[in-house]
Design an enzyme around this catalytic site. Structure first.
Site, PDB file in Angstrom:
ATOM      1  N   TRP A 116       2.321 -20.697  -7.177  1.00  0.00           N
ATOM      2  CA  TRP A 116       2.760 -22.010  -7.674  1.00  0.00           C
ATOM      3  C   TRP A 116       2.097 -22.378  -8.987  1.00  0.00           C
ATOM      4  O   TRP A 116       2.720 -23.017  -9.848  1.00  0.00           O
ATOM      5  CB  TRP A 116       2.561 -23.084  -6.596  1.00  0.00           C
ATOM      6  CG  TRP A 116       3.634 -22.942  -5.552  1.00  0.00           C
ATOM      7  CD1 TRP A 116       3.473 -22.484  -4.280  1.00  0.00           C
ATOM      8  CD2 TRP A 116       5.043 -23.175  -5.727  1.00  0.00           C
ATOM      9  NE1 TRP A 116       4.702 -22.434  -3.655  1.00  0.00           N
ATOM     10  CE2 TRP A 116       5.679 -22.849  -4.503  1.00  0.00           C
ATOM     11  CE3 TRP A 116       5.838 -23.625  -6.777  1.00  0.00           C
ATOM     12  CZ2 TRP A 116       7.057 -22.958  -4.307  1.00  0.00           C
ATOM     13  CZ3 TRP A 116       7.221 -23.733  -6.590  1.00  0.00           C
ATOM     14  CH2 TRP A 116       7.809 -23.408  -5.370  1.00  0.00           C
ATOM     15  N   ASP A 185      -1.869 -30.217  -8.546  1.00  0.00           N
ATOM     16  CA  ASP A 185      -0.694 -30.097  -7.690  1.00  0.00           C
ATOM     17  C   ASP A 185      -1.227 -29.959  -6.265  1.00  0.00           C
ATOM     18  O   ASP A 185      -1.818 -28.945  -5.909  1.00  0.00           O
ATOM     19  CB  ASP A 185       0.119 -28.856  -8.090  1.00  0.00           C
ATOM     20  CG  ASP A 185       1.278 -28.588  -7.140  1.00  0.00           C
ATOM     21  OD1 ASP A 185       1.492 -29.392  -6.207  1.00  0.00           O
ATOM     22  OD2 ASP A 185       1.976 -27.577  -7.342  1.00  0.00           O
ATOM     23  N   LYS A 209       6.098 -31.879   2.985  1.00  0.00           N
ATOM     24  CA  LYS A 209       5.153 -31.124   3.813  1.00  0.00           C
ATOM     25  C   LYS A 209       4.395 -32.082   4.737  1.00  0.00           C
ATOM     26  O   LYS A 209       4.642 -32.082   5.935  1.00  0.00           O
ATOM     27  CB  LYS A 209       4.217 -30.298   2.940  1.00  0.00           C
ATOM     28  CG  LYS A 209       4.997 -29.169   2.221  1.00  0.00           C
ATOM     29  CD  LYS A 209       4.443 -28.855   0.892  1.00  0.00           C
ATOM     30  CE  LYS A 209       5.325 -28.049  -0.026  1.00  0.00           C
ATOM     31  NZ  LYS A 209       5.863 -26.801   0.443  1.00  0.00           N
TER      32      LYS A 209
HETATM   33  C1  LIG Z   1       1.955 -25.991  -4.187  1.00  0.00           C
HETATM   34  C2  LIG Z   1       3.407 -26.237  -4.468  1.00  0.00           C
HETATM   35  N1  LIG Z   1       3.769 -26.701  -5.669  1.00  0.00           N
HETATM   36  C3  LIG Z   1       5.050 -26.934  -5.973  1.00  0.00           C
HETATM   37  C4  LIG Z   1       6.056 -26.700  -5.064  1.00  0.00           C
HETATM   38  C5  LIG Z   1       7.476 -26.974  -5.452  1.00  0.00           C
HETATM   39  O1  LIG Z   1       7.922 -28.137  -4.822  1.00  0.00           O
HETATM   40  P1  LIG Z   1       9.437 -28.595  -5.029  1.00  0.00           P
HETATM   41  O2  LIG Z   1      10.294 -27.503  -4.477  1.00  0.00           O
HETATM   42  O3  LIG Z   1       9.521 -29.852  -4.236  1.00  0.00           O
HETATM   43  O4  LIG Z   1       9.651 -28.785  -6.472  1.00  0.00           O
HETATM   44  C6  LIG Z   1       5.734 -26.213  -3.803  1.00  0.00           C
HETATM   45  C7  LIG Z   1       6.782 -25.937  -2.808  1.00  0.00           C
HETATM   46  O5  LIG Z   1       6.581 -25.371  -1.770  1.00  0.00           O
HETATM   47  C8  LIG Z   1       4.376 -25.978  -3.491  1.00  0.00           C
HETATM   48  O6  LIG Z   1       4.015 -25.509  -2.298  1.00  0.00           O
END
Ligand SMILES: Cc1ncc(COP(=O)(O)O)c(C=O)c1O
Length: 373
Positions: A116, A185, A209
């Site tokens: 991520w 994040d 989540k």
């Molecule tokens: C740590 C992290 N950041 C970002 C995201 C992306 O989230 P979204 O799909 O809601 O944009 C996720 C999705 O699982 C994640 O686990």
């Protein structure tokens, strides 16, 4: 929980329970689901569903206020931080962070800690120059680069971290005190432990989540980082303008907000963030101990960096993985497949996952090993 629960090959769930180990959208507490079901046709005796409530009416404004207060209490958010309820997920914020926080040409620091973080970096790079302070890529993201190795730029507009790498099963155990704003994040471990909020300039988290359902991204941002929007930034994506309008610059994601308010209340009722942290540690320790003691499963992550929320592991004989996943599903253990970029098994242990779910998983894993080990 002996092998009688999972007779040879059949692997039927003895309890009839089903547990959803998905990384997100994730399991919701049964009490929250029941409340949604009960209230959906008629919210607060208004004669209307929450889905039909105008966001400008006082009942819905009250709900937003209650959600914010719930969050402030749980996390102990100081008054100089604003709470924003934004559309879109964390991915949307990957691009919005540099556009909101940096002056044109200014650069930002990023820790490349996993899947991520890599995504966040690729998107932010479209808008600003970046400095990668350290990377775990060379070691296949099996450990988090320690703080002593970060090459920080004191001129950076901010330093971005990913507190929990959902796909790689790595979690930051400590948050550094930096001279530049720390931006995190926290999508996958938000509300799973108390936080030293004052160390952060900005925290963001997708809701699907531990905070309910998809469509909402929550931001906690320090006042002094709110800047007049730069040219070209659409108003609903400006942190400063959304803060001015109390996240009502456009219609907010009302259903997701309603679910977030329920989740925040539920989290408080369970004992708050210290209780959540204790439960996460207990559940994940049981699982990691089982894996470390096994000859069939193994965990590639450095023990000190392992996530208490998304436990990722592999089978020594990868050919057994489809059998494991199929039998697990028959046993009521759903969505255990690892992230597509990583493979293997991933058990997401969000706040809503009861200890019984983990115990059921351990019993299944033990039985599977006896039959296939
Ligand atoms: C740590 C992290 N950041 C970002 C995201 C992306 O989230 P979204 O799909 O809601 O944009 C996720 C999705 O699982 C994640 O686990």
């Amino acid at each position: 929980m002996a092998s009688s629960c999972f007779p040879d090959g059949a692997a039927a769930a003895c309890s009839g329970e089903r547990y959803n180990f998905a990384a997100g959208p994730a399991m919701l507490p049964s009490a929250v689901l029941a409340q949604i079901r009960e209230e959906l046709p008629d919210w607060q005796a208004s004669g209307l569903s929450v889905l039909e409530q105008p966001f400008t009416g006082s009942p819905f404004k009250g709900l937003m206020h209650q959600a914010e207060q719930g969050l402030r209490e749980l996390l102990g958010i100081p008054p100089n931080y604003r709470v924003l309820f934004m559309h879109g997920g964390a991915t949307c914020q990957f691009g919005l962070l540099p556009l909101n926080l940096l002056a044109p040409g200014q650069s930002a620091d990023y820790l490349e800690s996993g899947y991520w973080a890599t995504k966040a970096i690729a998107e932010a790079r479209r808008h600003a120059p970046l400095n990668i302070v350290a990377s775990g890529a060379g070691h296949g993201f099996r450990a988090t680069p320690p703080l002593e190795q970060w090459r920080l730029d004191p001129q950076a507009g901010y330093c971005h971290i990913t507190s929990n790498e959902t796909a790689n099963g790595l979690q930051l155990q400590h948050f550094p005190e930096l001279s530049v704003p720390l931006v995190a994040d926290m999508s996958s471990d938000f509300l799973t432990r108390p936080l030293p909020i004052e160390r952060f300039g900005l925290i963001y988290a997708s809701a699907q989540k531990n905070l309910g359902v998809a469509g909402l991204c929550l931001l906690i941002v320090r006042d002094d980082l709110l800047k007049a929007p730069r040219a070209g930034l659409p108003s609903p994506f400006s942190y400063a303008l959304q803060a001015e309008q109390q996240s009502r610059l456009c219609t907010p994601p009302t259903f997701a907000l309603y679910c977030a308010a329920l989740m925040l209340r539920w989290t408080g009722q369970q004992g708050g963030l210290k209780a959540m942290a204790r439960a996460s540690l207990h559940k994940s320790r049981l699982l990691y101990q089982h894996i470390d003691a096994s000859d069939l499963y193994h965990c590639r992550q450095r023990p000190a960096d392992r996530s208490a929320i998304n436990a990722c592991f592999h089978l020594h004989d990868e050919r057994l993985l489809p059998v494991f996943l199929r039998e697990a599903e028959l046993a009521g253990l759903l969505n255990l497949q690892g992230h597509a970029a990583v493979g293997g098994v991933r058990a997401s242990l969000y706040n809503a996952m009861p200890l019984a779910g983990v115990e059921h998983l351990l019993a299944f894993m033990g039985d599977f090993e006896r039959r296939h080990g």
